[in-house]
Design a protein around this motif. Structure first.
Motif, mmCIF file in Angstrom:
data_model
loop_
_atom_site.group_PDB
_atom_site.id
_atom_site.type_symbol
_atom_site.label_atom_id
_atom_site.label_comp_id
_atom_site.label_asym_id
_atom_site.label_seq_id
_atom_site.Cartn_x
_atom_site.Cartn_y
_atom_site.Cartn_z
ATOM 1 N N ASN A 17 -6.478 -0.874 6.863
ATOM 2 C CA ASN A 17 -6.732 0.359 7.221
ATOM 3 C C ASN A 17 -5.792 0.562 8.376
ATOM 4 N N TYR A 18 -4.441 1.263 8.008
ATOM 5 C CA TYR A 18 -3.334 1.220 9.166
ATOM 6 C C TYR A 18 -2.322 2.130 8.638
ATOM 7 N N THR A 19 -1.395 2.412 9.380
ATOM 8 C CA THR A 19 -0.282 3.258 9.381
ATOM 9 C C THR A 19 0.952 2.860 9.812
ATOM 10 N N GLU A 20 2.096 2.533 9.117
ATOM 11 C CA GLU A 20 3.263 2.118 9.533
ATOM 12 C C GLU A 20 4.553 2.561 8.954
ATOM 13 N N ASN A 28 12.852 6.500 4.661
ATOM 14 C CA ASN A 28 12.085 6.101 5.761
ATOM 15 C C ASN A 28 10.788 7.147 5.637
ATOM 16 N N VAL A 29 9.528 6.359 5.542
ATOM 17 C CA VAL A 29 8.300 7.024 5.425
ATOM 18 C C VAL A 29 7.352 6.545 6.363
ATOM 19 N N TRP A 30 6.375 7.190 6.441
ATOM 20 C CA TRP A 30 5.061 6.867 7.390
ATOM 21 C C TRP A 30 3.988 6.659 6.063
ATOM 22 N N SER A 66 3.443 1.030 -6.700
ATOM 23 C CA SER A 66 2.181 1.053 -5.767
ATOM 24 C C SER A 66 2.569 1.067 -4.145
ATOM 25 N N LEU A 67 3.891 1.474 -3.874
ATOM 26 C CA LEU A 67 4.250 1.205 -2.422
ATOM 27 C C LEU A 67 3.980 -0.067 -1.837
#
Length: 144
Positions: A17-20, A28-30, A66-67
């Motif tokens: 569970n995180y964002t990077e 470039n994406v979050w 699936s990124l």
């Protein structure tokens, strides 16, 4: 005591569970992974089942569609409250046969039947990760 010291061969640190910030499809994406792990090519990971089923040490395949993500575990089939209504202490004891655990009805919501079948989850993730090791529980330690 005699014997050889135990050495660490590999450590797997696997957030789910995180964002990077990452680069996908040339941009470039979050990217937020909620209930998913990074499964980029060659990256080790862990996909756990329930407290009474297998868990898997995996390596990512780097599936761009699936990124570079895969499931982080079995996932719930029943909410905690639905599991408490559906399952009994006797069913929990039966499901945990052969696994050492603290026998209390407080864990009914964690009964293996409250989760999706991990083998099906792994079959569905075959394009995302390769299984390196299958882990089987001998003891389960969980707080209240």
């Amino acid at each position: 005591m005699g014997g050889q010291p135990v050495t660490e061969l590999e450590r797997i640190n696997c957030h789910h569970n995180y964002t990077e910030q990452e680069k996908h499809f040339g941009k470039n994406v979050w990217l937020s992974r909620k209930g998913a792990i990074n499964a980029e090519a060659g990256r080790p990971g862990l996909i756990p089942g329930s407290m009474g089923t297998a868990s898997y040490v995996v390596v990512g395949k780097g599936n761009a569609l699936s990124l570079n993500s895969s499931p982080h575990g079995a996932g719930r089939a029943f909410s905690r409250s639905a599991a408490r209504k559906r399952f009994s202490g006797d069913e929990l004891r039966e499901a945990m046969k052969g696994i050492e655990y603290r026998d209390t009805d407080a864990f009914i919501d964690e009964i293996p039947g409250a989760y999706k079948a991990i083998d099906q989850v792994m079959a569905d993730a075959a394009d995302l990760v390769e299984i390196r090791h299958t882990l089987r529980q001998i003891v389960n330690v969980k707080g209240d």
